[in-house]
Design a protein around this motif. Structure first.
Motif, PDB file in Angstrom:
ATOM      1  N   GLY A  24       9.722 -68.410  34.910  1.00 47.92           N
ATOM      2  CA  GLY A  24      10.263 -68.868  33.628  1.00 47.92           C
ATOM      3  C   GLY A  24      10.249 -70.380  33.513  1.00 47.92           C
ATOM      4  N   ALA A  25      10.558 -71.063  34.611  1.00 48.62           N
ATOM      5  CA  ALA A  25      10.519 -72.531  34.603  1.00 48.62           C
ATOM      6  C   ALA A  25       9.100 -73.039  34.382  1.00 48.62           C
ATOM      7  N   LEU A  26       8.136 -72.314  34.928  1.00 52.38           N
ATOM      8  CA  LEU A  26       6.741 -72.719  34.753  1.00 52.38           C
ATOM      9  C   LEU A  26       6.248 -72.503  33.319  1.00 52.38           C
ATOM     10  N   MET A  27       6.987 -71.721  32.553  1.00 50.75           N
ATOM     11  CA  MET A  27       6.600 -71.470  31.161  1.00 50.75           C
ATOM     12  C   MET A  27       6.986 -72.632  30.237  1.00 50.75           C
ATOM     13  N   ILE A  28       7.898 -73.493  30.665  1.00 54.42           N
ATOM     14  CA  ILE A  28       8.340 -74.593  29.803  1.00 54.42           C
ATOM     15  C   ILE A  28       7.165 -75.466  29.358  1.00 54.42           C
ATOM     16  N   ARG A  81       5.817 -64.681  27.805  1.00 54.55           N
ATOM     17  CA  ARG A  81       6.655 -63.529  28.152  1.00 54.55           C
ATOM     18  C   ARG A  81       5.927 -62.615  29.129  1.00 54.55           C
ATOM     19  N   ALA A  82       4.664 -62.351  28.860  1.00 56.97           N
ATOM     20  CA  ALA A  82       3.883 -61.472  29.737  1.00 56.97           C
ATOM     21  C   ALA A  82       3.762 -62.060  31.146  1.00 56.97           C
ATOM     22  N   GLN A 104       7.451 -62.310  32.917  1.00 56.83           N
ATOM     23  CA  GLN A 104       8.062 -61.027  33.231  1.00 56.83           C
ATOM     24  C   GLN A 104       7.081 -60.061  33.883  1.00 56.83           C
ATOM     25  N   ARG A 105       5.875 -60.550  34.150  1.00 60.17           N
ATOM     26  CA  ARG A 105       4.842 -59.749  34.811  1.00 60.17           C
ATOM     27  C   ARG A 105       4.651 -58.407  34.113  1.00 60.17           C
ATOM     28  N   GLU A 106       4.586 -58.480  32.804  1.00 61.41           N
ATOM     29  CA  GLU A 106       4.478 -57.262  32.003  1.00 61.41           C
ATOM     30  C   GLU A 106       3.713 -57.606  30.728  1.00 61.41           C
ATOM     31  N   SER A 107       2.708 -56.815  30.443  1.00 61.26           N
ATOM     32  CA  SER A 107       1.957 -57.003  29.206  1.00 61.26           C
ATOM     33  C   SER A 107       2.171 -55.769  28.337  1.00 61.26           C
TER      34      SER A 107
END
Length: 193
Positions: free
Chosen positions: A57-61, A105-106, A109-112
């Motif tokens: 999540g931090a890497l998504m910033i 998000r994908a 959360q490791r989800e597509s």
């Protein structure tokens, strides 16, 4: 109890959008990329703090900030080239933002999930319409000073977009049901509250 959490999340994101609007307006008028980027940065930090509290999540910033810049620049270029069709740039910017958030998000959360991605993009496009009144007034008075009303229109537009998108991402987060502290720490990259 969950509905109060959702209300708090919506209010947090809406306030973030409203508070960063004057910085965006100043950056827009002075062509300061740093001020313009505060909108994406504040949103990304809130997403991390309230929803995706993990290393991923931090890497998504930075991806959220980059998506914001892309959406902003594409919407600006479309606004310049299209002339009278004022809402299209906002819709396109919203679509780009929604696609970027779907990818984030994908990854985080490791989800597509195509259905969830479609919901995120649809909400992003719909809520981007809230920025239309600001752009309309800007275009009508392009060669005159932009007043306080414009700052309010911009604050409302950003508050709506961030409030809708942040709340939707919060609602779509996966359920977390750890049974013990060991379940939280064993092989997990989640950051403890």
């Amino acid at each position: 109890m969950e509905h109060w959490k959702r209300c708090g999340v919506a209010l947090s994101f809406a306030l973030s959008g409203a508070v960063t609007a004057p910085a965006f307006k100043e950056g827009f008028e002075s062509h300061s990329e740093a001020l313009i980027g505060l909108v994406g940065l504040s949103f990304g930090l809130l997403v991390f703090a309230l929803i995706w509290r993990s290393i991923a999540g931090a890497l998504m910033i930075p991806i959220i900030v980059g998506t914001w810049y892309l959406a902003y620049h594409v919407a600006t270029l479309m606004g310049i080239s299209l002339g009278d069709f004022l809402y299209f740039p906002m819709l396109l910017g919203g679509l780009i933002g929604g696609m970027g958030l779907s990818v984030c998000r994908a990854i985080s959360q490791r989800e597509s999930n195509l259905a969830i991605s479609a919901k995120i993009c649809a909400a992003a496009i719909a809520s981007a319409v809230a920025l239309g009144p600001w752009l309309t007034q800007f275009r009508l008075h392009i060669n005159s000073p932009q007043g306080t009303d414009q700052t309010i229109r911009l604050a409302v537009g950003f508050a709506v977009w961030q409030g809708v998108m942040g709340t939707l991402l919060y609602i779509l987060r996966p359920a977390q049901t750890p049974t013990s502290k060991e379940d939280l720490t064993a092989g997990s990259t989640r950051i403890l509250d």
